[in-house]
Design a protein around this motif. Structure first.
Motif, mmCIF file in Angstrom:
data_model
loop_
_atom_site.group_PDB
_atom_site.id
_atom_site.type_symbol
_atom_site.label_atom_id
_atom_site.label_comp_id
_atom_site.label_asym_id
_atom_site.label_seq_id
_atom_site.Cartn_x
_atom_site.Cartn_y
_atom_site.Cartn_z
ATOM 1 N N TRP A 103 0.699 11.157 4.210
ATOM 2 C CA TRP A 103 -0.123 10.578 5.257
ATOM 3 C C TRP A 103 0.288 11.135 6.865
ATOM 4 O O TRP A 103 -0.660 11.210 7.618
ATOM 5 C CB TRP A 103 -0.047 9.074 5.396
ATOM 6 N N SER B 5 -1.347 -5.098 2.239
ATOM 7 C CA SER B 5 -1.147 -4.338 3.406
ATOM 8 C C SER B 5 -0.017 -4.057 3.702
ATOM 9 O O SER B 5 0.814 -4.868 3.846
ATOM 10 C CB SER B 5 -2.333 -4.982 4.386
ATOM 11 N N GLU C 36 1.001 -0.995 -0.242
ATOM 12 C CA GLU C 36 0.035 -0.036 0.099
ATOM 13 C C GLU C 36 1.089 1.307 -0.127
ATOM 14 O O GLU C 36 1.738 1.567 0.901
ATOM 15 C CB GLU C 36 -0.738 0.065 1.260
ATOM 16 N N TRP D 33 -6.075 7.897 5.816
ATOM 17 C CA TRP D 33 -6.971 6.928 4.949
ATOM 18 C C TRP D 33 -8.401 7.026 5.027
ATOM 19 O O TRP D 33 -9.048 6.734 4.147
ATOM 20 C CB TRP D 33 -6.321 5.385 4.977
ATOM 21 N N HIS E 144 -2.309 8.876 -0.973
ATOM 22 C CA HIS E 144 -3.529 8.852 -1.924
ATOM 23 C C HIS E 144 -3.350 8.863 -3.124
ATOM 24 O O HIS E 144 -3.679 8.062 -4.301
ATOM 25 C CB HIS E 144 -4.735 9.346 -1.445
ATOM 26 N N ARG F 119 -2.202 8.247 10.710
ATOM 27 C CA ARG F 119 -2.208 7.499 9.555
ATOM 28 C C ARG F 119 -3.511 6.887 9.230
ATOM 29 O O ARG F 119 -4.089 6.943 8.157
ATOM 30 C CB ARG F 119 -1.065 6.196 9.499
ATOM 31 N N GLY F 120 -4.250 6.380 10.378
ATOM 32 C CA GLY F 120 -5.604 5.926 10.230
ATOM 33 C C GLY F 120 -6.577 6.986 9.779
ATOM 34 O O GLY F 120 -7.243 6.665 9.108
ATOM 35 N N SER G 109 -3.590 -1.619 10.724
ATOM 36 C CA SER G 109 -3.964 -1.670 9.728
ATOM 37 C C SER G 109 -4.986 -0.775 9.445
ATOM 38 O O SER G 109 -5.756 -0.378 10.351
ATOM 39 C CB SER G 109 -4.343 -3.130 9.043
ATOM 40 N N ARG G 110 -5.164 -0.392 8.123
ATOM 41 C CA ARG G 110 -6.389 0.466 7.626
ATOM 42 C C ARG G 110 -7.737 -0.029 8.163
ATOM 43 O O ARG G 110 -8.402 0.871 8.567
ATOM 44 C CB ARG G 110 -6.166 1.024 6.111
ATOM 45 N N GLU G 111 -7.766 -1.313 7.741
ATOM 46 C CA GLU G 111 -9.232 -1.969 8.337
ATOM 47 C C GLU G 111 -9.423 -1.905 9.707
ATOM 48 O O GLU G 111 -10.675 -1.622 10.075
ATOM 49 C CB GLU G 111 -9.198 -3.426 7.606
#
Ligand SMILES: Cc1cc2nc3c(=O)[nH]c(=O)nc-3n(C[C@H](O)[C@H](O)[C@H](O)COP(=O)(O)OP(=O)(O)OC[C@H]3O[C@@H](n4cnc5c(N)ncnc54)[C@H](O)[C@@H]3O)c2cc1C
Ligand code: SF4
Length: 510
Positions: free
Chosen positions: A404, A129, A104, A322, A108, A318-319, A136-138
């Motif tokens: 980011w 990822s 990743e 995104w 963006h 960072r979270g 993680s972003r998720e």
């Protein structure tokens, strides 16, 4: 060819998940030095040098591992090369891989550009990822789901628990999650005293070559290369980490927010660039700090303060990036439209705090968090500078600048451009704060206590003007009600004088 593995300039780790399972016989790594990545904001020359030098050193690591590598180097004397996306497309056309693999991207814009290149070349793109981050972003999106307000403190506590960092029998070490109260010291009147100097990494042959290239290709770009000594390899970065843990961590917390003339680094770690390029893993940085506390080398308050920055703020920022991109780029809660004063690029201003912070930024590509937040950021907010222009400045001038990390700090923390998405109030302060946290005001033609008149500190004037403008909103927020109460006590004549003085200051900004 089976896989073309794209490694970007801020993905310089052999643990890069895109490299997992690489087959030397069928796969190839590609790295591209694209001039456009150095010019899409007006990058500090030290920032360009750091990225290019670290990339070239990492390429050596890949070659040492005998991994097949297609490296596109920036050429001296050339110019007008196509951007990263077009160059990637050209490599795809040449190599004809069955798929492109990438970890990743951190930005963006770059993610979109890589996707477009692969779509145009009709080759499947496998995005892995980014295991560099602890969240993680998720996982972050899951944590944020349904929350009206995103607050770093709650995220951080969950991260401490989940990763068992500074925890004892399920409770935070020392009985408290947060030791901030012990971490906000200012220096005594005599100043910081003798400071441990952070290590410098003298440019080797590769870096010297890059410095010459950058001088030749980007002569008009801001910033000096004379003091360039940033870590450009993992070995350098590990040495920088050890030096910080040994010499500066024990005092880091106490003076984390303090500023002083001629003191660019203080007790800060200077590890952000190495972390962001992935020369260091945040886990090893956190582990080293925690071990220093367990060994009795550094106090818990300072270690907790440091861990909070990496495990808390860095992951949180960072979270949020995104979660809120691409909208965050356009966020402008206060509809601020003023251009960035030209002296942000030179430091040529009478305001000593800004002169010192910007001059050091141009010299080293570095300023610490409070200088960024409460000197350059605070001024930009109080003066109503357009967030996009401020963002482009921060992304250009720091060696650690990656979007980011930079954008949420600029738009969210410094400028309140996203309307308090993750901060409970705008970070505004008058000259009194800067006077308390530094000695900058001692050598300034302005007086932080004065609101109007020729010696009035522009921060102080603009601060009261800001409160005056936003009084009705501030009254309703418990975190800002006290500030609104202060402005409510002003007479109509005082308010009028502040508005006039603020108008005069803003008229000189250009
Ligand atoms: C307007 C603004 C722009 C910023 N832009 C960037 C940027 O482009 N890149 C960047 O890495 N940091 C950025 N920061 C965050 C912070 O200022 C820097 O990470 C820090 O100053 C780097 O110096 P250091 O390594 O000596 O940090 P230390 O003070 O030693 O802190 C330790 C580490 O914690 C992490 N950290 C601390 N605060 C933050 C934060 N708020 N957000 C993310 N990580 C944090 C960094 O990795 C840093 O190396 C910005 C802050 C502001 C207010
Ligand atoms: S008086 Fe105002 S402008 Fe001058 S250094 Fe202090 S805060 Fe900055």
């Amino acid at each position: 060819m089976r896989k073309l593995i794209l490694v970007l300039g801020d993905q310089l780790s052999l643990d890069n998940p895109a490299l997992a399972g690489i087959d030397r016989a069928q796969d190839c790594v590609v790295m591209i030095e694209a001039a456009g990545e150095s010019t899409h904001v007006w990058s500090h020359r030290a920032r360009i040098t750091l990225f290019l030098s670290a990339m070239r050193h990492f390429a050596e690591d890949l070659r040492a591992q005998k991994l097949p590598l297609h490296y596109v180097a920036l050429q001296p004397g050339a110019g007008g090369e196509p951007g990263l996306g077009v160059q990637l497309r050209a490599v795809i056309n040449e190599r004809r891989p069955a798929r492109v693999v990438i970890c990743e991207p951190g930005e963006h814009r770059v993610l979109e550009l890589v996707k477009t290149a692969c779509r145009d070349a009709a080759v499947p793109l496998d995005i892995r990822s980014d295991s560099h981050f602890l969240c993680s972003r998720e996982e972050f999106a899951e944590w944020a789901k349904g929350r009206k307000e995103l607050r770093m403190e709650f995220f951080y506590r969950q991260m401490r628990r989940r990763h068992d960092v500074l925890m004892e029998m399920g409770e935070p070490a020392g009985g408290k999650w947060n030791f901030d109260a012990a971490n906000r010291g200012s220096f005594p009147k005599a100043g910081p005293g003798a400071l441990p100097q952070p290590p410098q990494f003298p440019p080797d042959a590769i870096t010297r070559q890059v410095i010459a290239l950058v001088g030749q290709r980007f002569p008009q770009h801001p910033g000096s290369l004379q003091t360039f000594g940033w870590p450009v390899t993992r070995a350098d970065a590990l040495q920088a980490l050890q030096d910080f843990i040994k010499h500066r961590l024990p005092t880091f917390g106490l003076y984390q927010d303090a500023m002083w003339s001629g003191m660019p680094f203080g007790w800060h770690s200077l590890l952000s660039a190495a972390l962001n390029l992935k020369l260091l893993d945040p886990r090893e940085v956190i582990a080293a700090a925690v071990a220093a506390w367990r060994d009795g080398h550094a106090p818990l308050a300072g270690v907790e303060g440091f861990v909070r920055q990496i495990l808390g703020w860095r992951e949180f920022i960072r979270g949020v990036y995104w979660l809120d991109m691409p909208g965050m780029l356009e966020a402008n809660h206060f509809d601020h439209q003023r251009p960035l004063p030209s002296w942000y690029w030179t430091g040529e201003t009478d305001m000593n705090c800004l002169r010192e912070t910007i001059t050091q930024t141009l010299r080293h590509g570095y300023a610490h968090h409070i200088q960024r937040l409460m000197v350059t950021g605070n001024f930009a907010l109080l003066a109503g500078i357009a967030p996009r222009a401020v963002h482009e400045w921060y992304l250009a001038v720091y060696v650690d600048a990656v979007e980011w990390a930079e954008l949420p700090n600029t738009a969210g923390m410094a400028l309140y451009a996203n309307g308090g998405r993750f901060t409970s109030k705008p970070y505004v302060a008058s000259g009194a704060y800067i006077q308390r946290m530094s000695n900058y005001c001692n050598n300034c033609r302005y007086d932080p206590k004065i609101r109007t008149g020729p010696r009035a500190c522009p921060y102080t004037t603009l601060y009261w003007n800001f409160l005056d403008r936003h009084e009705s909103v501030f009254k309703r927020n418990p975190r800002t009600a006290l500030m609104a109460g202060n402005v409510a006590r002003l007479t109509a004549a005082e308010r009028g004088a502040i508005r006039t003085a603020a108008g005069n200051i803003l008229a000189t900004i250009a």
